[in-house]
Enzyme design. Sequence first.
Site, PDB file in Angstrom:
ATOM      1  N   SER A 297     -22.005  55.721 -35.579  1.00 25.19           N
ATOM      2  CA  SER A 297     -23.210  55.769 -34.762  1.00 25.19           C
ATOM      3  C   SER A 297     -23.778  54.384 -34.467  1.00 25.19           C
ATOM      4  O   SER A 297     -23.185  53.628 -33.710  1.00 25.19           O
ATOM      5  CB  SER A 297     -24.247  56.667 -35.453  1.00 25.19           C
ATOM      6  OG  SER A 297     -25.266  57.033 -34.569  1.00 25.19           O
ATOM      7  N   ASP A 308     -17.080  44.229 -26.768  1.00 24.88           N
ATOM      8  CA  ASP A 308     -16.906  44.263 -25.314  1.00 24.88           C
ATOM      9  C   ASP A 308     -17.276  42.935 -24.662  1.00 24.88           C
ATOM     10  O   ASP A 308     -16.685  42.546 -23.651  1.00 24.88           O
ATOM     11  CB  ASP A 308     -17.751  45.390 -24.705  1.00 24.88           C
ATOM     12  CG  ASP A 308     -17.073  46.745 -24.829  1.00 24.88           C
ATOM     13  OD1 ASP A 308     -15.989  46.813 -25.441  1.00 24.88           O
ATOM     14  OD2 ASP A 308     -17.623  47.745 -24.319  1.00 24.88           O
ATOM     15  N   LYS A 322     -18.694  58.565 -33.880  1.00 24.78           N
ATOM     16  CA  LYS A 322     -19.879  59.353 -33.527  1.00 24.78           C
ATOM     17  C   LYS A 322     -20.571  58.686 -32.343  1.00 24.78           C
ATOM     18  O   LYS A 322     -21.283  57.700 -32.500  1.00 24.78           O
ATOM     19  CB  LYS A 322     -20.845  59.477 -34.696  1.00 24.78           C
ATOM     20  CG  LYS A 322     -22.083  60.295 -34.353  1.00 24.78           C
ATOM     21  CD  LYS A 322     -23.057  60.335 -35.505  1.00 24.78           C
ATOM     22  CE  LYS A 322     -24.338  61.026 -35.066  1.00 24.78           C
ATOM     23  NZ  LYS A 322     -25.072  60.255 -34.042  1.00 24.78           N
TER      24      LYS A 322
END
Length: 462
Positions: A297, A308, A322
């Site tokens: 999460s 990224d 998750k």
Amino acid sequence: MSKLFSTAAIAALLAFTVPLGVTADALAREPLKSETYKQLDLFADVFERVRSEYVEEVTDEQLIEAAIDGMLTSLDPHSSYLNKKNFADMRVQTRGEFGGLGIEVTTENGFVKVISPMDDTPAARAGVQPGDFITHLNDEPIVGLSLNEAVEKMRGPVGSDLKVTIRRASVAEPIQLSLTRASIKVQSVRFRAEDNVGYIRISSFNEQTQPGLDKAMAKLKEQLGPKLIGYVLDLRNNPGGLLDQAVSVSDTFLDKGREIVSTRGRGGKEGDRYTAKPGDAADGLPVVVLINGGSASASEIVAGALQDHKRAIVMGTQSFGKGSVQTIIPLQGQQSAMRLTTSRYYTPSGKSIQQLGITPDIEVQPAKIEELAAAGQRRREADLPNALRNTDQGAAAKPAPAPAPGAAVQPPATPSAGTPNPAATPVAANNNADAPPVDYQLARAVDLLRGVSMFNQPKHTN
């Protein structure tokens, strides 16, 4: 009787939808179908049969709460009903502050054992030591109680007194202590210097996380000075927590305009989009993020954002997967609440990690001895019953966004499911992270930062 109860059930259902923003006009546009009334009649029939014929007497409250919880838990693994007590515990958990003694405890052979007293707390000042066994509270034995039950007894209003009886291996007689409960802050951030590398461990994301991270980075800069070559951000076995804290931690290492995370609701409807504020608190130094199958999460939001944008090298093993966001919706005048999955989140490249997780840039398995210790903890999001499916599998991900002006948005307190509960097991608040006896993954992360530092050193020619 059945029809009367059906009317009450419909009213209850409407009460649950109102906090989600469903207006009377919207309800008028989407009236309940006749089939829905039939299902509510069925529920009323079952309810009446159970309350009148079940072998033991059960209260209406028990049945209604169980029905609500069953409705929510059938949706996905992270939606649930929070009764008054659970709602209060959840608020303590996300706040990261409670009235207590200040000790980290566990159970051993049915006894409550002290792992460590927290610094500058009633337990530490009274001389409680690691390895002590707590046997009585206010002269009542606690042997046989669950860890949660024992901790509940140790917690209480700030300023209230508690008599604690402990047994210590080096002392023949029981030790009696009278402690006054104080406000205890759960520090989810620990840190230490690994030679010339700053090691920062975040165990969960609560309201104390960003202040703890700021303190850790300031202390490491002060301690190492110009020798500091980079940071290891350890998110292993971090099950998540508050979304706004995940955004804030990511923002610490990203510069202005970089997207951190976005959310999409039902049908792919665009939700919130969070971007970084100006300034990189790490001053551009290289960062390695450690993750494993217990990183979930909010941890995956941080790892995904830094990965990224190529701001950090992610190392370790595949994360939990998750990729959903839960909203806490208070009910009955803040007495209870429901935790409802309301959206999926997406990394800056537009990727949903639901059921998939974050793939590390460099896979590093733990050493064999660590693998044995972690046996039985291999379940991931995709293994959970009713787990949300990943709707983007096979779809092309959009490219990482270019830097653009923007400011971080503070979302409402939205805990992710699976957040550790400090109301159950207090977390030690030592400033320095204690080094585990074996940590092969951390050693590889430190080696990587040293290699990057050597490569980046100025080259001199004669």
